[in-house]
Design a protein around this motif. Sequence first.
Motif, mmCIF file in Angstrom:
data_model
loop_
_atom_site.group_PDB
_atom_site.id
_atom_site.type_symbol
_atom_site.label_atom_id
_atom_site.label_comp_id
_atom_site.label_asym_id
_atom_site.label_seq_id
_atom_site.Cartn_x
_atom_site.Cartn_y
_atom_site.Cartn_z
ATOM 1 N N SER A 205 12.479 39.583 58.798
ATOM 2 C CA SER A 205 11.110 40.072 58.627
ATOM 3 C C SER A 205 10.912 41.420 59.317
ATOM 4 O O SER A 205 10.228 42.300 58.792
ATOM 5 C CB SER A 205 10.108 39.044 59.165
ATOM 6 O OG SER A 205 10.387 38.732 60.517
ATOM 7 N N SER B 22 12.803 44.099 57.427
ATOM 8 C CA SER B 22 12.112 44.295 56.152
ATOM 9 C C SER B 22 10.855 45.139 56.337
ATOM 10 O O SER B 22 10.502 45.942 55.470
ATOM 11 C CB SER B 22 11.750 42.952 55.521
ATOM 12 O OG SER B 22 12.921 42.223 55.170
ATOM 13 N N ASN C 19 15.964 42.043 51.692
ATOM 14 C CA ASN C 19 15.543 43.214 52.444
ATOM 15 C C ASN C 19 15.287 44.395 51.507
ATOM 16 O O ASN C 19 14.284 45.106 51.623
ATOM 17 C CB ASN C 19 16.641 43.556 53.458
ATOM 18 C CG ASN C 19 16.196 44.562 54.499
ATOM 19 O OD1 ASN C 19 16.690 45.675 54.526
ATOM 20 N ND2 ASN C 19 15.284 44.170 55.372
ATOM 21 N N ILE D 85 12.057 43.849 49.380
ATOM 22 C CA ILE D 85 10.836 44.161 50.135
ATOM 23 C C ILE D 85 10.656 45.674 50.234
ATOM 24 O O ILE D 85 9.535 46.189 50.198
ATOM 25 C CB ILE D 85 10.886 43.495 51.523
ATOM 26 C CG1 ILE D 85 10.835 41.970 51.348
ATOM 27 C CG2 ILE D 85 9.743 43.976 52.407
ATOM 28 C CD1 ILE D 85 11.057 41.183 52.611
ATOM 29 N N SER E 90 17.428 40.491 45.029
ATOM 30 C CA SER E 90 17.628 39.268 45.810
ATOM 31 C C SER E 90 18.499 38.267 45.061
ATOM 32 O O SER E 90 19.294 37.535 45.677
ATOM 33 C CB SER E 90 16.283 38.634 46.149
ATOM 34 O OG SER E 90 15.587 38.280 44.964
#
Length: 560
Positions: A10, A13, A145, A148, A336
Motif C-alpha cells: 500500500s 503503491s 503496484n 495502482i 495485475s
Amino acid sequence: MVQYKWIALSNTSLGVFMGFMNANIVLISLPAIFRGIDVNPFTSFQYLLWVLFGYSIVSAILVVNIGRISDIFGRVRMYNLGFAIFTIGSILLYITPGTGSIAALQLIIYRIIQGIGGAFLMANSAAVLSEAFPPNQRGFALGLNGVIGIFGGIAGIILGGILASIYWRDVFLVSVPIGIAGTIWSYKSLKQLTPPNRNQSVDVIGNILYAIALILILVGITYGILPYGSSATGWTNPYVIASISSGVALFLVFLYVETKVKDPMFRIDLFKVRAFTMASLAIFFAQIAFGGLQLMLVLLLQAIWLPLHGIPYSQAPFWAGVYLLPLLAGFGIMGSIAGRLSDKYGARVLATVGLVILGAGLLGLTSLPYDFNYIIFATIIFIMGVGNGLFVSPNMASLINAAPPQHRGSASGIRAMLTNTGSTLSIGLFFTIVIDVLYLNLPGTLTSALTAVGAPQLAPIMAKIPPTAALFAAFLGYNPVKTILSQLPASIVNSIPSSVLATITGKYWFPTVIAPAFMDSLKIAFYFSATLVFIAAVISALRGRTVIYERDMMKTSDPK
C-alpha cells in the motif's frame, strides 16, 4: 494484525500513484502553466522540453547510484527520503514566483528537485516490495503496484483538466498532501527486512563517471531535437555530437572502472545471470520503442484529430488525455493479471506475447487515416495497453527475482535507469523522425495551401516556421496560425481578406493542411518502433527458464 507485505504494497503503491498522477497532471496542464507564466510557445520549446524531460533525465542519472547506496545504507531510509524530497519539489513548483523565461527556468529547477525525489522512490519501491513478498507472489505485487499507478495516471488526467481551468499553480499543490502522508506513513510503517551492508564503500569514482556520462548523453539527445541553424533538428550541432560522443566514451570508461573497484555501484556481475540480462535488454528496447508513443499520440490528437472534430485548441490537451484512456485501461486490466500469472507460469511466454501484441498494435496504427474512426483507434491502443501490461509486470518480476536479495536495490536502480533512459531516447527518436519529415514536406504544402486559400503573402513567412514550433504551439493549446499572425506587422495581417483570415485561423484549416505530412512521419516512426518491439520480443524469448535467486542460485557463488 495486517501482514507487513500489505503495508509495504500500500505504501509503495501510494508512491507510484503520486508519480503517475503528477506526470499526467503536468502533461495535461502545460498549456495553463505556460499561459500562467506568460511564455510564448514559439520561443519556448526548449523550456517545454526541459519541463517534460528534466524529471526523467535526473531520475535516469540518479536511480542506479541511489539503488546502490540504498543497498549500503538501507532502502527504507532512502525511500522515505524520496517522499520528502518529492513533496518539497511540489511545494516549490506551487510557489514559483517569476514570470516569463525566469519562471520557466524556475519550473525546470523545481521539476529536477521532484525528479531527485522520484529517483529515490523508483530506485527502491520494487526492492521494498520484493523484500516484503515471497518469490511466488512478487509478480502479483509488482503488477498490482503498476495498476495502482495507472489509476494515478487517470486521476492525473481528470485533476489536471479540472485544476488547470481553475488556477495553474494548483496542479502542483495536489501532490503535496499525498507526499506528506506518504513521508509520515513510510517513516512509521516500513521496515528494513534485509540488513544493509555498511561494510561496503561508496563507489565515488564510478558515481561521478556515470553521472557525467549520462548527463552528456541525455542532454545531447534533448538538444538534438531542437532546431540548429537551417536544420530542423540539432543532430549536426557540434555541441550535440560532442556531448553524445563524450558521454558514450565516458560510459565505456565507467564500465571498465566498475570491473576494477571493490564495491561497484553498477553491479556488472548481475548480468552474468541470463534471466537478468535478457529482462534488462527487453526493458531497454521496449522502452525505446514505446516510451515516446504516448507523446506522439497526444500530438496527433491535439494538433489534428481533435480540432477537426470541433474541439478548440485550448481544450485539446485535456481531451487528448481523455481519449487516450483506453491505452491506460488496457495496461491496468492486464497488469495485475499478468503479474499473478507470471508467479505461476514464469515470465518468458507472457512477456514475449505481450511484446508481440504491442508490436502488432503499432503496425495497426500505421493503417489509420488522419481523420480516423475513434472506435478503431481506441481498440488498437487498448490492445497495445494489454500487450504492455502483459510484458511489464512479468518482466519486472523476472529481473528482480534473478538478483540476490542484498543487491536488489542495485537491480531496481538499473531497471529504472534503463526505463528512463530508453524513454528519453524514444522521445528524441520519435521527434527527430516526425520533425525531419515535416521539415521536408511542410513548407511546400503550406505554400500551396496558402496560395489556394487566397493568402499568398503569408507563404514565405509560414514556410520558415520550424515544425518544432508549430507542433509545440498546438501541444500547448495554442492555435498555431493565430499565434503566428499575432507576431506579424499589422500591415501584413490587414492585407488579408477577413474571410480568408477566418478560414486559416479556424479549427479545420491548419489540421487539414498539416495532417498528410504529419501522418507520413508518424507511420515511419511507428514502423521503426514496431521493429524495436519485435527485437525486444526475440530477446525476451531468449531469457531461458525462470530464475528465482533464493531457490535456484543460493548454492552458487553470490556477486559480492
